[in-house]
Write an enzyme that holds these catalytic residues in place. Structure first.
Site, PDB file in Angstrom:
ATOM      1  N   GLN A   1      31.827  49.858  44.113  1.00 19.28           N
ATOM      2  CA  GLN A   1      32.998  50.719  43.899  1.00 19.28           C
ATOM      3  C   GLN A   1      34.193  50.047  43.215  1.00 19.28           C
ATOM      4  OE1 GLN A   1      36.239  53.400  46.378  1.00 19.28           O
ATOM      5  NE2 GLN A   1      34.397  52.836  47.441  1.00 19.28           N
TER       6      GLN A   1
ATOM      7  N   ASP B   1      18.001  41.785  32.234  1.00 17.64           N
ATOM      8  CA  ASP B   1      17.807  40.735  33.229  1.00 17.64           C
ATOM      9  C   ASP B   1      18.623  39.524  32.787  1.00 17.64           C
ATOM     10  OD1 ASP B   1      17.080  38.744  34.921  1.00 17.64           O
ATOM     11  OD2 ASP B   1      14.915  38.980  34.673  1.00 17.64           O
TER      12      ASP B   1
ATOM     13  N   ARG C   1      26.390  30.922  38.614  1.00 15.17           N
ATOM     14  CA  ARG C   1      24.968  30.646  38.835  1.00 15.17           C
ATOM     15  C   ARG C   1      24.112  31.227  37.709  1.00 15.17           C
ATOM     16  NH1 ARG C   1      26.593  31.359  44.148  1.00 15.17           N
ATOM     17  NH2 ARG C   1      26.046  33.573  44.279  1.00 15.17           N
TER      18      ARG C   1
ATOM     19  N   TYR D   1      33.320  43.990  51.637  1.00 14.49           N
ATOM     20  CA  TYR D   1      33.308  45.430  51.380  1.00 14.49           C
ATOM     21  C   TYR D   1      34.642  46.032  51.842  1.00 14.49           C
ATOM     22  CZ  TYR D   1      28.343  45.433  50.213  1.00 14.49           C
ATOM     23  OH  TYR D   1      27.132  45.222  49.596  1.00 14.49           O
ATOM     24  N   GLU D   2      34.826  47.284  51.434  1.00 15.60           N
ATOM     25  CA  GLU D   2      36.074  48.020  51.665  1.00 15.60           C
ATOM     26  C   GLU D   2      36.778  47.722  53.001  1.00 15.60           C
ATOM     27  OE1 GLU D   2      37.796  50.529  49.827  1.00 15.60           O
ATOM     28  OE2 GLU D   2      39.180  50.417  51.508  1.00 15.60           O
TER      29      GLU D   2
ATOM     30  N   ASP E   1      38.708  48.956  47.785  1.00 20.83           N
ATOM     31  CA  ASP E   1      37.881  49.024  46.573  1.00 20.83           C
ATOM     32  C   ASP E   1      38.629  49.655  45.403  1.00 20.83           C
ATOM     33  OD1 ASP E   1      35.613  47.815  47.501  1.00 20.83           O
ATOM     34  OD2 ASP E   1      34.693  49.642  48.226  1.00 20.83           O
TER      35      ASP E   1
ATOM     36  N   GLY F   1      59.662  54.873  57.684  1.00 16.41           N
ATOM     37  CA  GLY F   1      60.675  54.619  56.656  1.00 16.41           C
ATOM     38  C   GLY F   1      62.032  55.086  57.128  1.00 16.41           C
ATOM     39  N   GLY F   2      62.947  55.215  56.190  1.00 16.81           N
ATOM     40  CA  GLY F   2      64.320  55.586  56.546  1.00 16.81           C
ATOM     41  C   GLY F   2      64.475  57.050  56.925  1.00 16.81           C
TER      42      GLY F   2
HETATM   43  N1  CAO Z   1      20.341  40.458  36.051  1.00 18.26           N
HETATM   44  C1  CAO Z   1      19.969  39.473  36.878  1.00 18.26           C
HETATM   45  N2  CAO Z   1      20.568  39.242  38.057  1.00 18.26           N
HETATM   46  C2  CAO Z   1      21.586  40.041  38.390  1.00 18.26           C
HETATM   47  C3  CAO Z   1      22.039  41.095  37.561  1.00 18.26           C
HETATM   48  C4  CAO Z   1      21.365  41.290  36.336  1.00 18.26           C
HETATM   49  N3  CAO Z   1      21.706  42.240  35.490  1.00 18.26           N
HETATM   50  N4  CAO Z   1      23.064  41.701  38.176  1.00 18.26           N
HETATM   51  C5  CAO Z   1      23.252  41.078  39.349  1.00 18.26           C
HETATM   52  N5  CAO Z   1      22.370  40.074  39.480  1.00 18.26           N
HETATM   53  C6  CAO Z   1      22.230  39.131  40.592  1.00 18.26           C
HETATM   54  C7  CAO Z   1      23.446  38.259  40.781  1.00 18.26           C
HETATM   55  O1  CAO Z   1      23.462  37.222  39.832  1.00 18.26           O
HETATM   56  C8  CAO Z   1      23.205  37.763  42.193  1.00 18.26           C
HETATM   57  O2  CAO Z   1      22.297  36.676  42.165  1.00 18.26           O
HETATM   58  P1  CAO Z   1      22.541  35.310  43.002  1.00 18.26           P
HETATM   59  O3  CAO Z   1      22.715  35.728  44.413  1.00 18.26           O
HETATM   60  O4  CAO Z   1      21.281  34.552  42.775  1.00 18.26           O
HETATM   61  O5  CAO Z   1      23.738  34.662  42.460  1.00 18.26           O
HETATM   62  C9  CAO Z   1      22.479  38.941  42.867  1.00 18.26           C
HETATM   63  O6  CAO Z   1      22.150  39.842  41.794  1.00 18.26           O
HETATM   64  C10 CAO Z   1      23.257  39.681  43.907  1.00 18.26           C
HETATM   65  O7  CAO Z   1      24.601  39.895  43.458  1.00 18.26           O
HETATM   66  P2  CAO Z   1      25.757  40.063  44.530  1.00 18.26           P
HETATM   67  O8  CAO Z   1      25.687  38.911  45.490  1.00 18.26           O
HETATM   68  O9  CAO Z   1      27.027  40.274  43.830  1.00 18.26           O
HETATM   69  O10 CAO Z   1      25.320  41.431  45.240  1.00 18.26           O
HETATM   70  P3  CAO Z   1      25.201  41.774  46.797  1.00 18.26           P
HETATM   71  O11 CAO Z   1      24.630  43.149  46.823  1.00 18.26           O
HETATM   72  O12 CAO Z   1      24.469  40.747  47.559  1.00 18.26           O
HETATM   73  O13 CAO Z   1      26.705  41.795  47.316  1.00 18.26           O
HETATM   74  C11 CAO Z   1      28.981  42.557  47.275  1.00 18.26           C
HETATM   75  C12 CAO Z   1      27.511  42.898  47.043  1.00 18.26           C
HETATM   76  C13 CAO Z   1      29.812  43.742  46.854  1.00 18.26           C
HETATM   77  C14 CAO Z   1      29.210  42.270  48.759  1.00 18.26           C
HETATM   78  C15 CAO Z   1      29.361  41.305  46.441  1.00 18.26           C
HETATM   79  O14 CAO Z   1      29.004  41.538  45.101  1.00 18.26           O
HETATM   80  C16 CAO Z   1      30.828  40.938  46.506  1.00 18.26           C
HETATM   81  O15 CAO Z   1      31.317  40.401  47.498  1.00 18.26           O
HETATM   82  N6  CAO Z   1      31.586  41.240  45.444  1.00 18.26           N
HETATM   83  C17 CAO Z   1      32.979  40.894  45.335  1.00 18.26           C
HETATM   84  C18 CAO Z   1      33.825  41.783  46.186  1.00 18.26           C
HETATM   85  C19 CAO Z   1      33.657  43.244  45.845  1.00 18.26           C
HETATM   86  O16 CAO Z   1      33.777  43.673  44.719  1.00 18.26           O
HETATM   87  N7  CAO Z   1      33.448  44.034  46.881  1.00 18.26           N
HETATM   88  C20 CAO Z   1      33.542  45.470  46.748  1.00 18.26           C
HETATM   89  C21 CAO Z   1      32.265  46.104  46.707  1.00 18.26           C
HETATM   90  S1  CAO Z   1      32.506  47.840  46.757  1.00 18.26           S
HETATM   91  O17 CAO Z   1      32.596  48.183  48.371  1.00 18.26           O
END
Ligand code: CAO
Length: 415
Positions: free
Chosen positions: A17, A73, A104, A138-139, A168, A247-248
């Site tokens: 989001q 990818d 990474r 997350y949110e 978010d 507030g005021g």
């Molecule tokens: N091709 C290949 N790999 C990809 C890719 C693509 N097109 N897109 C994503 N990936 C990979 C990433 O490189 C990552 O790999 P590694 O773990 O090996 O580095 C993997 O997918 C998972 O990505 P992620 O860790 O960002 O995703 P998640 O679902 O595990 O976590 C979230 C989701 C939201 C918790 C995390 O991305 C995060 O903390 N983001 C920052 C804060 C944020 O925006 N939060 C709000 C989310 S909305 O509620």
């Protein structure tokens, strides 16, 4: 009509989001937003909270309008080569991966600068530098860590999260502003820069008034417009203020006719000082205009509970729209508690483009929230979200790939 961000191309590496809200806004301002999604899977939200089997969810469609989608990818060497080209051809990269994920993948800030020194790299992360910098967020985690939950709810209940997605969507808004500012600065420096919006910071920014109150509390030990005053004890941190305005201008949510069966038969009522005589007349207490206990804002702070109880006796005799009509005639600030159903059906919000009906090839018609920011010289036409990889071929062709190469990469599941 031209658009404010015509000519700006965005590599949209966002998901869920926070990031998608940001890039959707930029697309509404006219940027060409190319959403890069994992081949085969796409943004996880395409499949989350589905209401129709095998159809992109409303969660996804409502956050990804006006974008193009390509699959890639990014961990495959050929996929990385495509990303190199995208970076060279875009002005901004927006990402909200978990901390360190972009590095990474091999796309460090240094590497991106090597490829395109003009690129703005904009990130949402849960936390800024500090003890939690590596956490996934997350949110609701952000609402809790940013000070919102501890200051929301009632004094005798637990901390509470809000329905507004301030962690978010709130952070996405902050990031969008940072990106536009960085693009503006690039006009003079010729350089890109890193832009970071941490969710904790964005929530805290939206809770700024509560940090104000923390300092007032520490100085004076009391906050007279909070519901704890005058009968209850204040601790050492800002308490939850229920529905008090804080507030005021004291305010409260009051029952209206039908509250017994309708969970939204309520109105927010503000006893602004300037209209106090009008409030007294409307509710049938003209004596309160001159009564010493009620005549001044300072005196009223000691009696807010009985004052609102008396006003509520009056609001309970009318439905919330009648209350609104009567109070508006006297310029008394108030607002009906509107349900999502009422908002979705409100004609003026359709007319202003704030609620928009969109047609989608597999879902059919659905409602969404349009661009909340209206500009006189850059209008917004909301177009449907892309299907997964719908624009892969055209973007690959734009990057210089021939039909055979595209075909081979598809066979190898790179795109
Ligand atoms: N091709 C290949 N790999 C990809 C890719 C693509 N097109 N897109 C994503 N990936 C990979 C990433 O490189 C990552 O790999 P590694 O773990 O090996 O580095 C993997 O997918 C998972 O990505 P992620 O860790 O960002 O995703 P998640 O679902 O595990 O976590 C979230 C989701 C939201 C918790 C995390 O991305 C995060 O903390 N983001 C920052 C804060 C944020 O925006 N939060 C709000 C989310 S909305 O509620």
């Amino acid at each position: 009509m031209s658009k404010a961000l015509d000519g700006v191309r965005i590599l949209d590496f966002t998901h869920v989001q926070s990031g998608p809200t940001c890039t959707q806004l930029l697309a509404w301002f006219g940027a060409d937003v190319i959403k890069v999604e994992r081949a085969g899977e796409g943004d996880a939200t395409r499949g989350q909270l589905r209401d129709i089997p095998d159809v992109d969810s409303l969660y996804f469609t409502m956050l990804n309008h006006n974008k193009r989608s390509i699959t890639l990818d990014a961990k495959n060497p050929k996929g990385k080569a495509v990303l190199d080209k995208l970076i060279k051809n875009c002005d901004v990269m927006v990402e909200n991966f978990a901390p360190g994920a972009l590095d990474r993948m091999g796309f460090t800030w240094e590497r991106i600068q090597e490829l395109n020194p003009r690129m703005v790299v904009a990130s949402v992360k849960g936390f800024g530098p500090g003890p939690y910098v590596d956490c996934k967020v997350y949110e609701n985690v952000a609402q809790c860590a940013g000070g919102s939950a501890s200051t929301t709810g009632f004094d005798d209940g637990p901390p509470m999260v809000t329905g507004a997605q301030i962690g978010d969507s709130g952070t996405g808004l902050h990031l969008a502003l940072g990106i536009v500012a960085a693009l503006y600065q690039r006009n003079t420096t010729g350089r890109g820069q890193k832009v970071l919006a941490a969710m904790q910071d964005s929530v805290l920014n939206l809770c700024r008034v509560k940090l104000r109150d923390q300092q007032r509390l520490e100085r004076t030990g009391v906050m007279k417009e909070y519901p704890q005053y005058p009968d209850q004890h204040f601790g050492d941190a800002v308490p939850r203020a229920g529905n008090a305005s804080g507030g005021g201008q004291p305010g409260s949510i009051l029952k209206c006719k039908g509250w017994e069966t309708d969970p939204n038969a309520y109105i927010y009522f503000i006893t602004q000082g300037a209209v106090w005589p009008a409030v007294c007349k409307v509710i049938g207490e003209p004596g309160w205009i001159t009564d010493e206990a009620y005549a001044t804002p300072a005196a009223r702070l000691l009696h807010l509970k009985p004052i609102f109880a008396r006003i509520e006796q009056w609001t309970m005799t009318k439905d919330k729209f009648e209350v609104m009509d009567i109070l508006n005639a006297y310029d008394i600030p108030c607002g009906p508690i509107l349900s999502m159903k009422e908002i979705a059906e409100e004609p003026s919000l359709r007319e202003s483009g704030t609620i928009v009906e969109v047609d989608h090839p597999t879902r059919g018609k659905y409602l969404t929230v349009g661009n909340p920011i209206k500009m006189s010289d850059s209008s917004t036409e909301v177009t449907r979200s892309p299907l997964l990889g719908e624009h892969t071929d055209e973007v690959m062709a734009f990057l210089g790939y021939g039909a055979e190469e595209i075909h081979a990469m598809r066979d190898e599941k790179v795109i």
